[in-house]
Design a protein around this motif. Sequence first.
Motif, PDB file in Angstrom:
ATOM      1  N   ASN A   1       0.827  -1.219   0.000  1.00  0.00           N
ATOM      2  CA  ASN A   1       0.000   0.000   0.000  1.00  0.00           C
ATOM      3  C   ASN A   1       0.857   1.262   0.000  1.00  0.00           C
ATOM      4  OD1 ASN A   1      -2.810  -0.912  -0.087  1.00  0.00           O
ATOM      5  ND2 ASN A   1      -2.261  -1.995   1.771  1.00  0.00           N
ATOM      6  N   GLN A   2       1.993   1.193   0.700  1.00  0.00           N
ATOM      7  CA  GLN A   2       2.913   2.350   0.655  1.00  0.00           C
ATOM      8  C   GLN A   2       3.424   2.555  -0.764  1.00  0.00           C
ATOM      9  OE1 GLN A   2       5.810   0.967   3.518  1.00  0.00           O
ATOM     10  NE2 GLN A   2       4.858   2.107   5.213  1.00  0.00           N
ATOM     11  N   LEU A   3       3.724   1.444  -1.441  1.00  0.00           N
ATOM     12  CA  LEU A   3       4.216   1.505  -2.813  1.00  0.00           C
ATOM     13  C   LEU A   3       3.144   2.052  -3.752  1.00  0.00           C
ATOM     14  CD1 LEU A   3       6.371   0.921  -4.922  1.00  0.00           C
ATOM     15  CD2 LEU A   3       5.632  -1.473  -4.904  1.00  0.00           C
ATOM     16  N   ALA A   4       1.915   1.679  -3.499  1.00  0.00           N
ATOM     17  CA  ALA A   4       0.806   2.179  -4.327  1.00  0.00           C
ATOM     18  C   ALA A   4       0.681   3.695  -4.175  1.00  0.00           C
ATOM     19  CB  ALA A   4      -0.492   1.489  -3.934  1.00  0.00           C
ATOM     20  N   GLU A   5       0.824   4.169  -2.944  1.00  0.00           N
ATOM     21  CA  GLU A   5       0.769   5.616  -2.688  1.00  0.00           C
ATOM     22  C   GLU A   5       1.888   6.327  -3.458  1.00  0.00           C
ATOM     23  OE1 GLU A   5      -2.563   5.958  -0.873  1.00  0.00           O
ATOM     24  OE2 GLU A   5      -1.250   7.708  -0.911  1.00  0.00           O
ATOM     25  N   LEU A   6       3.088   5.753  -3.354  1.00  0.00           N
ATOM     26  CA  LEU A   6       4.254   6.329  -4.049  1.00  0.00           C
ATOM     27  C   LEU A   6       3.994   6.395  -5.549  1.00  0.00           C
ATOM     28  CD1 LEU A   6       7.278   7.155  -4.240  1.00  0.00           C
ATOM     29  CD2 LEU A   6       7.809   4.707  -4.313  1.00  0.00           C
ATOM     30  N   ALA A   7       3.464   5.320  -6.098  1.00  0.00           N
ATOM     31  CA  ALA A   7       3.199   5.251  -7.549  1.00  0.00           C
ATOM     32  C   ALA A   7       2.184   6.319  -7.957  1.00  0.00           C
ATOM     33  CB  ALA A   7       2.697   3.864  -7.906  1.00  0.00           C
ATOM     34  N   GLU A   8       1.158   6.495  -7.147  1.00  0.00           N
ATOM     35  CA  GLU A   8       0.155   7.496  -7.475  1.00  0.00           C
ATOM     36  C   GLU A   8       0.725   8.907  -7.352  1.00  0.00           C
ATOM     37  OE1 GLU A   8      -2.133   5.744  -9.346  1.00  0.00           O
ATOM     38  OE2 GLU A   8      -3.433   7.319  -8.536  1.00  0.00           O
ATOM     39  N   THR A   9       1.552   9.112  -6.355  1.00  0.00           N
ATOM     40  CA  THR A   9       2.157  10.446  -6.175  1.00  0.00           C
ATOM     41  C   THR A   9       3.012  10.821  -7.377  1.00  0.00           C
ATOM     42  OG1 THR A   9       2.195  10.121  -3.780  1.00  0.00           O
ATOM     43  CG2 THR A   9       3.683  11.805  -4.658  1.00  0.00           C
ATOM     44  N   ASP A  10       3.806   9.864  -7.836  1.00  0.00           N
ATOM     45  CA  ASP A  10       4.721  10.145  -8.959  1.00  0.00           C
ATOM     46  C   ASP A  10       4.115   9.783 -10.308  1.00  0.00           C
ATOM     47  OD1 ASP A  10       6.286  10.475  -6.652  1.00  0.00           O
ATOM     48  OD2 ASP A  10       8.108  10.095  -7.798  1.00  0.00           O
ATOM     49  N   PHE A  11       2.901   9.228 -10.275  1.00  0.00           N
ATOM     50  CA  PHE A  11       2.171   8.773 -11.468  1.00  0.00           C
ATOM     51  C   PHE A  11       3.068   7.925 -12.373  1.00  0.00           C
ATOM     52  CE2 PHE A  11      -1.828   8.460 -13.124  1.00  0.00           C
ATOM     53  CZ  PHE A  11      -1.813   8.521 -14.506  1.00  0.00           C
ATOM     54  N   HIS A  12       3.744   7.004 -11.753  1.00  0.00           N
ATOM     55  CA  HIS A  12       4.522   5.996 -12.475  1.00  0.00           C
ATOM     56  C   HIS A  12       4.319   4.712 -11.688  1.00  0.00           C
ATOM     57  CE1 HIS A  12       7.344   5.091 -15.647  1.00  0.00           C
ATOM     58  NE2 HIS A  12       8.085   4.401 -14.822  1.00  0.00           N
TER      59      HIS A  12
END
Length: 113
Positions: free
Chosen positions: A62-73
């Motif tokens: 879930n932390q990784l999902a947040e990171l991905a959404e923040t950087d949109f990658h």
Amino acid sequence: MTKLSAMKCEACQVGAPQVTDDELASLVSMIPDWAVVVRDGVMQLERVFKFKNFKLAMVFTNQLAELAETDFHHPGILTEWGKVTVTWWSHSVNGLHKNDFIMAAKTDELLLN
Ligand SMILES: C[C@H](O)[C@H](O)[C@H]1CNC2=NC(N)=NC(=O)C2=N1
């Protein structure tokens, strides 16, 4: 030189160049825990993260999902009991872009939380 995890992903355009062989060699050396793999002809970065159980694997996921959404990658993620396999590549260039190395370095920093 700015460290990878402090860099920002650039908007990745379809047709943008993949990393050159020299860039690949240099960037790979900055993320020593990641492997370069080729799947269906597509070069990718991959690392397996180990955890004590499924719940902790999900927290990381879930932390990784947040990171991905923040950087949109966005990565490929396989979450299993006690481990998460993370794969980075750029769909838009059908291979590796500098963004993937930036995101791999940022992924590693999630472990510092
Ligand atoms: C429409 C397209 O999917 C978006 O521009 C973003 C979303 N996240 C992405 N993630 C990854 N890994 N590669 C992409 O090319 C990408 N493109």
